[in-house]
Design an enzyme around this catalytic site. Structure first.
Site, PDB file in Angstrom:
ATOM      1  N   ASP A 127       4.687   0.767   5.966  1.00 46.42           N
ATOM      2  CA  ASP A 127       4.671   2.108   5.373  1.00 46.42           C
ATOM      3  C   ASP A 127       5.386   2.112   4.019  1.00 46.42           C
ATOM      4  O   ASP A 127       4.880   2.645   3.026  1.00 46.42           O
ATOM      5  CB  ASP A 127       5.351   3.118   6.316  1.00 46.42           C
ATOM      6  CG  ASP A 127       4.732   3.096   7.699  1.00 46.42           C
ATOM      7  OD1 ASP A 127       3.602   2.597   7.837  1.00 46.42           O
ATOM      8  OD2 ASP A 127       5.391   3.566   8.642  1.00 46.42           O
TER       9      ASP A 127
ATOM     10  N   ASP B 251       2.305  -5.498  11.379  1.00 45.89           N
ATOM     11  CA  ASP B 251       3.328  -5.829  10.364  1.00 45.89           C
ATOM     12  C   ASP B 251       4.515  -6.567  10.985  1.00 45.89           C
ATOM     13  O   ASP B 251       5.012  -7.539  10.426  1.00 45.89           O
ATOM     14  CB  ASP B 251       3.757  -4.609   9.528  1.00 45.89           C
ATOM     15  CG  ASP B 251       4.253  -3.414  10.323  1.00 45.89           C
ATOM     16  OD1 ASP B 251       4.210  -3.444  11.563  1.00 45.89           O
ATOM     17  OD2 ASP B 251       4.700  -2.438   9.673  1.00 45.89           O
TER      18      ASP B 251
END
Ligand code: GLA
Length: 365
Positions: free
Chosen positions: A154, A18
């Site tokens: 997340d 990410d």
């Protein structure tokens, strides 16, 4: 009284991508945090949790800053502070949190806490929420208030996840598509190593700077890319430092695996998907070096069990959890054998749960 729920997440594949502008493929799980909110008229906000003795009471005038003594309440306090900075007035309320999500296990309990708090506070203010904004906002709370330099995965997963779907997130441009995650006769198992995750933040930041270093070397060779995930695998030869080259090799190869994994999940080919999970773990173990003896013991043994299609660590690593896709007829044998072997090798007792996918943050009732 209103109630809200935010789940934890596991990442199926695409680890440490990410913050490198890559693809990740998380699912929300059926464990999570329930928040009960009771409005008050005196402007006071109270924070209570079923699993922690510490409670907190704040008034509109209090300046909120991170303080380790504030323990779990730092997360809702960070949300309140950042909402104020965004110009929201926070009305008085009692917030009561109950969790089924193990903490410090890499299942994103802190992101769930931030997301459920923000979602609830804005819902009672009747603010129409944009889910990508919500994810970004909570990432900033984590980065700026808590001081952890995590990526967006997340928070994004918990804001936008859906039952029976995995979420293919392109972290370079914050777009996503849903890919069916239907297991049929197979089950998704979480193996919690129960290893205390010391040093996780410093090791995480170390990996981040190693990736920045790799990108700089590629830039210096006149390749104009924005993120390491865009790099061509042949450029790895430009990197002479072996450690930096290994880190970059994980990032570049993992991004290719995510694309493959999404394709095979679309085709419902779980066996090939499982093999990609195994390859992902190997890369995290050998090139990225974030797994460790505990996760490697769980995963390597799991991979040998008949009817286990694939296994890998999930999340940041350095302890925490691994996942496996196992045929339903083999689940009890799997649990017993993996746990016995783990205890024999490490002296630790792991927990293995069967998990279902679930929806992202939502109001209950
Ligand atoms: C943690 C971080 C995420 C991501 C993963 C590794 O969960 O919070 O942003 O970087 O590690 O994939």
């Amino acid at each position: 009284m209103k109630r809200f729920f935010a789940p934890g997440r596991v990442n199926l594949i695409g680890e440490h991508l990410d913050y490198n502008g890559g693809l990740v493929l998380p699912v929300c799980i059926d464990l999570g945090i329930t928040l009960t909110l009771l409005e008050r008229t005196d402007g006071i906000v109270t924070l209570q949790s079923k699993s922690h003795p510490l409670t907190k009471e704040i008034s509109a005038e209090d300046t909120l800053e991170y303080n380790s003594a504030n323990d779990w309440t730092n997360y809702p306090l960070g949300v309140i502070q950042h909402l104020r900075e965004e110009g929201y007035r926070i009305n008085g309320c009692d917030l009561f949190f109950e969790s089924t999500l193990p903490e410090s296990s890499g299942l994103s309990s802190s992101a769930a806490l931030e997301i459920v708090t923000t979602f609830a506070l804005l819902q009672i203010h009747r603010v129409k929420l944009d889910s990508v904004w919500l994810a970004n906002f909570c990432k900033l709370v984590e980065n700026n208030f808590i001081g952890v330099q995590c990526g967006i995965m997340d928070q994004y997963a918990i804001a936008l996840g859906r039952q029976d779907q995995s979420l293919l997130i392109d972290c370079a441009n914050l777009s996503h598509t849903y890919i069916p995650f239907e297991l049929g006769d197979y089950r998704l198992l979480i193996m919690n190593s129960k290893k205390p995750r010391a040093l996780i933040h410093s090791k995480y930041n170390e990996r981040k700077s190693e990736c920045e270093e790799a990108l700089k070397i590629i830039h210096n060779a006149n390749h104009d890319i924005h993120h390491l995930c865009e790099a061509d695998p042949v450029w790895l030869d430009l990197i002479t430092d072996e450690v930096i080259r290994k880190r970059a090799r994980h990032v570049i190869s993992e991004n290719i695996r995510v694309k493959e994994a999404a394709k095979f999940l679309q085709m419902n080919d779980l066996s090939t998907f499982g093999r990609l999970m195994n390859a992902s773990h190997y890369s995290l173990q050998v090139d990225y070096e974030v797994s460790g003896i505990e996760l490697d013991t769980l995963v390597s043994y799991a991979q040998q069990i008949k009817n286990c299609l694939g296994a890998r660590m999930t999340g940041a690593g350095f302890g925490g959890c691994a996942i496996a896709v196992v045929h339903q007829t083999a689940v009890s044998e799997f649990k017993e054998k993996v746990a016995d072997n783990y205890f024999r090798v490490t002296g630790l007792t792991c927990e293995i749960y069967e998990t279902k996918t679930g929806d992202g943050v939502h109001a209950i009732d």
